[in-house]
Design a protein around this motif. Structure first.
Motif, PDB file in Angstrom:
ATOM      1  N   GLY A  69       4.765  -3.791 -32.947  1.00 25.36           N
ATOM      2  CA  GLY A  69       4.771  -5.126 -32.318  1.00 25.36           C
ATOM      3  C   GLY A  69       5.375  -6.195 -33.213  1.00 25.36           C
ATOM      4  N   GLY A  70       4.739  -7.374 -33.165  1.00 24.26           N
ATOM      5  CA  GLY A  70       5.274  -8.564 -33.828  1.00 24.26           C
ATOM      6  C   GLY A  70       5.579  -8.386 -35.307  1.00 24.26           C
TER       7      GLY A  70
ATOM      8  N   ARG B 248       8.850  -6.471 -35.607  1.00 22.22           N
ATOM      9  CA  ARG B 248       9.930  -7.357 -35.137  1.00 22.22           C
ATOM     10  C   ARG B 248      10.257  -8.410 -36.195  1.00 22.22           C
ATOM     11  NH1 ARG B 248       7.184 -10.575 -31.362  1.00 22.22           N
ATOM     12  NH2 ARG B 248       6.791 -11.878 -33.176  1.00 22.22           N
TER      13      ARG B 248
ATOM     14  N   HIS C 243       2.846 -12.838 -39.239  1.00 24.72           N
ATOM     15  CA  HIS C 243       1.580 -13.537 -39.473  1.00 24.72           C
ATOM     16  C   HIS C 243       0.377 -12.630 -39.262  1.00 24.72           C
ATOM     17  CE1 HIS C 243       0.923 -14.041 -35.164  1.00 24.72           C
ATOM     18  NE2 HIS C 243       2.210 -14.265 -35.102  1.00 24.72           N
TER      19      HIS C 243
ATOM     20  N   ASP D 205      -0.416  -5.372 -36.921  1.00 17.03           N
ATOM     21  CA  ASP D 205      -1.110  -4.559 -35.925  1.00 17.03           C
ATOM     22  C   ASP D 205      -0.707  -3.099 -36.097  1.00 17.03           C
ATOM     23  OD1 ASP D 205      -2.046  -6.944 -34.908  1.00 17.03           O
ATOM     24  OD2 ASP D 205      -0.523  -7.061 -33.330  1.00 17.03           O
TER      25      ASP D 205
ATOM     26  N   ARG E 182       4.519   0.858 -22.487  1.00 17.06           N
ATOM     27  CA  ARG E 182       3.700  -0.182 -21.836  1.00 17.06           C
ATOM     28  C   ARG E 182       3.974  -1.551 -22.433  1.00 17.06           C
ATOM     29  NH1 ARG E 182      -0.368  -2.576 -24.917  1.00 17.06           N
ATOM     30  NH2 ARG E 182      -0.886  -1.409 -26.786  1.00 17.06           N
ATOM     31  N   ARG E 183       4.697  -1.615 -23.533  1.00 11.54           N
ATOM     32  CA  ARG E 183       4.903  -2.893 -24.235  1.00 11.54           C
ATOM     33  C   ARG E 183       5.937  -3.755 -23.523  1.00 11.54           C
ATOM     34  NH1 ARG E 183       2.052  -3.051 -28.969  1.00 11.54           N
ATOM     35  NH2 ARG E 183       0.918  -1.101 -29.209  1.00 11.54           N
ATOM     36  N   ASP E 184       5.893  -5.063 -23.793  1.00 11.71           N
ATOM     37  CA  ASP E 184       6.672  -5.975 -22.950  1.00 11.71           C
ATOM     38  C   ASP E 184       8.185  -5.963 -23.211  1.00 11.71           C
ATOM     39  OD1 ASP E 184       6.198  -7.251 -25.388  1.00 11.71           O
ATOM     40  OD2 ASP E 184       5.286  -9.056 -24.523  1.00 11.71           O
TER      41      ASP E 184
ATOM     42  N   ASN F 118       9.591  -5.981 -29.270  1.00 14.30           N
ATOM     43  CA  ASN F 118       8.159  -5.876 -29.567  1.00 14.30           C
ATOM     44  C   ASN F 118       7.687  -4.427 -29.512  1.00 14.30           C
ATOM     45  OD1 ASN F 118       7.980  -8.597 -29.795  1.00 14.30           O
ATOM     46  ND2 ASN F 118       7.048  -8.939 -27.774  1.00 14.30           N
TER      47      ASN F 118
ATOM     48  N   ASP G 177       2.440  -7.973 -14.899  1.00 20.72           N
ATOM     49  CA  ASP G 177       1.818  -9.024 -15.693  1.00 20.72           C
ATOM     50  C   ASP G 177       2.806 -10.181 -15.811  1.00 20.72           C
ATOM     51  OD1 ASP G 177       0.642 -10.685 -17.515  1.00 20.72           O
ATOM     52  OD2 ASP G 177       0.565  -9.238 -19.153  1.00 20.72           O
TER      53      ASP G 177
ATOM     54  N   ARG H 207       4.149 -12.254 -18.920  1.00 18.52           N
ATOM     55  CA  ARG H 207       5.337 -11.835 -19.689  1.00 18.52           C
ATOM     56  C   ARG H 207       6.511 -12.787 -19.472  1.00 18.52           C
ATOM     57  NH1 ARG H 207       4.178  -5.690 -17.791  1.00 18.52           N
ATOM     58  NH2 ARG H 207       2.498  -5.283 -19.278  1.00 18.52           N
TER      59      ARG H 207
ATOM     60  N   ARG I 232       5.922 -15.338 -21.932  1.00 18.91           N
ATOM     61  CA  ARG I 232       6.129 -14.761 -23.266  1.00 18.91           C
ATOM     62  C   ARG I 232       7.625 -14.666 -23.576  1.00 18.91           C
ATOM     63  NH1 ARG I 232       2.207 -12.026 -26.119  1.00 18.91           N
ATOM     64  NH2 ARG I 232       3.562 -10.291 -26.680  1.00 18.91           N
TER      65      ARG I 232
ATOM     66  N   ARG J 143       8.723 -18.003 -24.517  1.00 20.18           N
ATOM     67  CA  ARG J 143       8.204 -18.365 -25.845  1.00 20.18           C
ATOM     68  C   ARG J 143       9.007 -17.672 -26.949  1.00 20.18           C
ATOM     69  NH1 ARG J 143       4.431 -15.671 -29.689  1.00 20.18           N
ATOM     70  NH2 ARG J 143       3.336 -14.786 -27.893  1.00 20.18           N
ATOM     71  N   PHE J 144       9.248 -16.372 -26.799  1.00 17.18           N
ATOM     72  CA  PHE J 144      10.019 -15.672 -27.833  1.00 17.18           C
ATOM     73  C   PHE J 144      11.436 -16.240 -27.927  1.00 17.18           C
ATOM     74  CE2 PHE J 144       6.834 -12.178 -27.038  1.00 17.18           C
ATOM     75  CZ  PHE J 144       6.233 -12.264 -28.294  1.00 17.18           C
TER      76      PHE J 144
HETATM   77  P1  ATP Z   1       3.159 -12.979 -32.126  1.00 15.69           P
HETATM   78  O1  ATP Z   1       1.918 -12.400 -32.722  1.00 15.69           O
HETATM   79  O2  ATP Z   1       4.158 -13.454 -33.085  1.00 15.69           O
HETATM   80  O3  ATP Z   1       2.874 -13.932 -31.039  1.00 15.69           O
HETATM   81  P2  ATP Z   1       3.418 -10.402 -31.033  1.00 15.69           P
HETATM   82  O4  ATP Z   1       4.610  -9.658 -30.535  1.00 15.69           O
HETATM   83  O5  ATP Z   1       2.655  -9.793 -32.146  1.00 15.69           O
HETATM   84  O6  ATP Z   1       3.932 -11.815 -31.395  1.00 15.69           O
HETATM   85  P3  ATP Z   1       0.969 -10.353 -29.594  1.00 15.69           P
HETATM   86  O7  ATP Z   1       0.526 -11.176 -28.455  1.00 15.69           O
HETATM   87  O8  ATP Z   1       0.242 -10.445 -30.884  1.00 15.69           O
HETATM   88  O9  ATP Z   1       2.507 -10.666 -29.803  1.00 15.69           O
HETATM   89  O10 ATP Z   1       0.973  -8.860 -29.081  1.00 15.69           O
HETATM   90  C1  ATP Z   1       1.182  -7.735 -29.920  1.00 15.69           C
HETATM   91  C2  ATP Z   1       2.041  -6.711 -29.205  1.00 15.69           C
HETATM   92  O11 ATP Z   1       1.374  -6.236 -28.037  1.00 15.69           O
HETATM   93  C3  ATP Z   1       3.370  -7.224 -28.708  1.00 15.69           C
HETATM   94  O12 ATP Z   1       4.345  -7.165 -29.720  1.00 15.69           O
HETATM   95  C4  ATP Z   1       3.667  -6.287 -27.566  1.00 15.69           C
HETATM   96  O13 ATP Z   1       4.154  -5.041 -28.032  1.00 15.69           O
HETATM   97  C5  ATP Z   1       2.291  -6.047 -26.973  1.00 15.69           C
HETATM   98  N1  ATP Z   1       1.958  -7.012 -25.915  1.00 15.69           N
HETATM   99  C6  ATP Z   1       1.289  -8.182 -26.045  1.00 15.69           C
HETATM  100  N2  ATP Z   1       1.133  -8.798 -24.870  1.00 15.69           N
HETATM  101  C7  ATP Z   1       1.707  -8.001 -23.947  1.00 15.69           C
HETATM  102  C8  ATP Z   1       1.860  -8.071 -22.540  1.00 15.69           C
HETATM  103  N3  ATP Z   1       1.407  -9.118 -21.835  1.00 15.69           N
HETATM  104  N4  ATP Z   1       2.490  -7.031 -21.929  1.00 15.69           N
HETATM  105  C9  ATP Z   1       2.957  -5.982 -22.630  1.00 15.69           C
HETATM  106  N5  ATP Z   1       2.847  -5.852 -23.951  1.00 15.69           N
HETATM  107  C10 ATP Z   1       2.222  -6.852 -24.616  1.00 15.69           C
END
Ligand code: ATP
Ligand code: MG
Length: 445
Positions: free
Chosen positions: A29-30, A33, A42, A45, A115-117, A121, A159, A162, A165, A168-169
């Motif tokens: 994830g983040g 990335r 920050h 995970d 399943r990730r967005d 990520n 969802d 997204r 999101r 935002r990204f």
């Molecule tokens: P940041 O923490 O900088 O906001 P992040 O990518 O870590 O960015 P999080 O909300 O912490 O965002 O979510 C962690 C990970 O979980 C994401 O990188 C993504 O892979 C997955 N994720 C989070 N929300 C969703 C969603 N609504 N649908 C699908 N996957 C999601």
């Protein structure tokens, strides 16, 4: 070449504990990335094939929190820092456009990736094997692209958060949204109505603080308008006024861009002129005027922020700034003192910042003068702060007891103190005991 990411020790410890327990484990994830982009993550995970009970065994003895355990997430504290560890899962049906009806834990990484967005990520990393990137996240990160994993319209239907999101990204990273992903966002934007106000507000706040927020607002105002329909009236609304060279929405976007990336200030700029179209009047010379738009804007903003479940103190601050944003106080100590006495020093400084952003987003007509006035007002305020100028009754050189010994009682005590403060603020008298007592005797006895 193996991509090598800098993993902090506290996070690596957690990963190694899972591996030593015989499980698969990856950073995901983040954090991956941001590392790939050379930004500082920050949080860190981890995803793993360990089931929740197995994770609990692995981390026995460490402090953990189980708030997310139903969705497979255990928060593990390593060197006092939290690391979220989540069991591989694939999400079941989504009947409400915001959360899966049930999640199933699975043992293959691929399902968890799918399943990730967004592709950026959905990258995984472990120090031994480097990057695992089955959806092309690295390429998209390098090219600055937000792209859904899988079929975009299905993913937004599952969802709709997204959609926010993605915006935002894009605002934070300055990424373009890929064509099909973008088309699906516009097509599915109405589904944002199903998303809880808190989650929307959190994404909107993140969006507004992004370095590219203004670009996103300009391009995707029509999507933001699903959650804040009040802004639609501003799109393309010409001002016909020498102080302005942009339509209201373009002016708003500019002003967001110019001010500091702090949530409350940016919310203020986003909403500061939303009532202009409702207050617009054109005079016989063809010049537009917007009398009362601050007050009406503050009222509209109040309704919007309540609806979005914005915290009360933030709503108060933002609406206060909107109400005052066009109040051009004279450049003199007395006026600044009265303003600060009413609202406080910090609020005054925020007010100046709002006015500065507003000015830069207007035409160049009288701009130099306007900015010079704002600088002078700031200098006066700083000077007052340095002098520790008396601006509240608590700072007066006399107190309630003094009023009582003069023979005043009840409400008259407060009235006398406020009267004396007024005289001190206007510099009619000095903040000195004898002088104040004389003033009170002359005016309140
Ligand atoms: P940041 O923490 O900088 O906001 P992040 O990518 O870590 O960015 P999080 O909300 O912490 O965002 O979510 C962690 C990970 O979980 C994401 O990188 C993504 O892979 C997955 N994720 C989070 N929300 C969703 C969603 N609504 N649908 C699908 N996957 C999601
Ligand atoms: Mg995160």
């Amino acid at each position: 070449m193996l991509l090598e990411l800098k993993i902090p020790d506290f996070a690596d410890k957690v990963l190694q504990m899972l591996k030593n327990g015989g499980f698969e484990a990856y950073f995901v994830g983040g954090c991956v990335r941001d590392s790939v982009l050379g930004r500082i993550p920050h949080d860190w995970d981890i995803c793993t094939d360990a089931r929740p009970d197995e994770m609990k065994n692995v981390f026995e003895g460490l402090h953990t929190e189980e708030i997310g355990i139903r969705h497979g997430t255990l928060t593990v504290f390593s060197d006092n820092k939290p690391v979220e560890v989540t069991t591989y899962r694939c999400d079941g049906e989504y009947s409400d456009h915001r959360s899966p009806d049930k999640v199933s834990f699975v043992s293959d990484l691929k399902s968890d990736i799918m399943r990730r967005d967004f592709t950026v990520n959905a990258m995984c990393y472990d120090p031994k094997n480097g990057l695992t990137d089955i959806v092309g996240g690295e390429e998209d990160a390098k090219n600055g692209i937000i792209r859904c994993v899988g079929e975009p319209s299905l993913r937004f239907e599952e969802d709709a958060l997204r959609i926010m999101r993605a915006l935002r990204f894009s605002a934070v990273l300055g990424f373009e949204i890929e064509k099909n992903t973008c088309a699906a966002m516009w097509e599915k934007k109405h589904l944002l109505e199903y998303i809880s106000a808190q989650r929307i507000f959190s994404e909107l706040s993140g969006l507004l603080c992004g370095a590219y927020a203004a670009d996103v607002l300009r391009e995707y105002g029509g999507i933001i308008a699903v959650i804040i329909p009040e802004i639609s009236r501003c799109f393309g609304f010409e001002q016909h006024n020498p102080h302005h060279m942009y339509d209201v929405w373009t002016h708003i976007c500019k002003s967001v861009e110019i001010c500091r990336p702090e949530r409350d200030i940016r919310l203020t700029m986003l909403l500061h002129d939303i009532a202009k179209p409702l207050c617009a009047v054109m005079d016989e010379n063809g010049t537009g005027h917007f009398k009362g738009h601050q007050q009406m804007g503050a009222e509209l903003a109040y309704g919007i922020l309540k609806r979005l479940c914005c915290p009360n103190d933030v709503t108060e601050r933002v609406c206060g700034l909107i109400r005052e944003h066009d109040d051009r106080i004279p450049v003199e100590r007395g006026a600044v003192k009265r303003f600060i006495a009413k609202y406080g020093y910090d609020f005054f400084m925020d007010y100046l910042e709002v006015r500065r952003a507003d000015t830069y987003a207007q035409s160049e007509y009288l701009r130099e003068e306007k900015l010079r006035d704002l600088d002078s007002l700031a200098a006066i305020a700083i000077r007052l702060e340095e002098e520790n100028a008396c601006l509240t009754t608590a700072q007066l050189a006399v107190g309630g007891e003094d009023m009582l010994s003069l023979g005043l009682s009840g409400k008259a005590v407060g009235e006398a103190l406020r009267g004396a403060l007024g005289a001190v603020i206007s510099e009619e008298i000095k903040n000195e005991r004898e002088e104040i007592l004389r003033y009170v005797k002359d005016n309140f006895l």
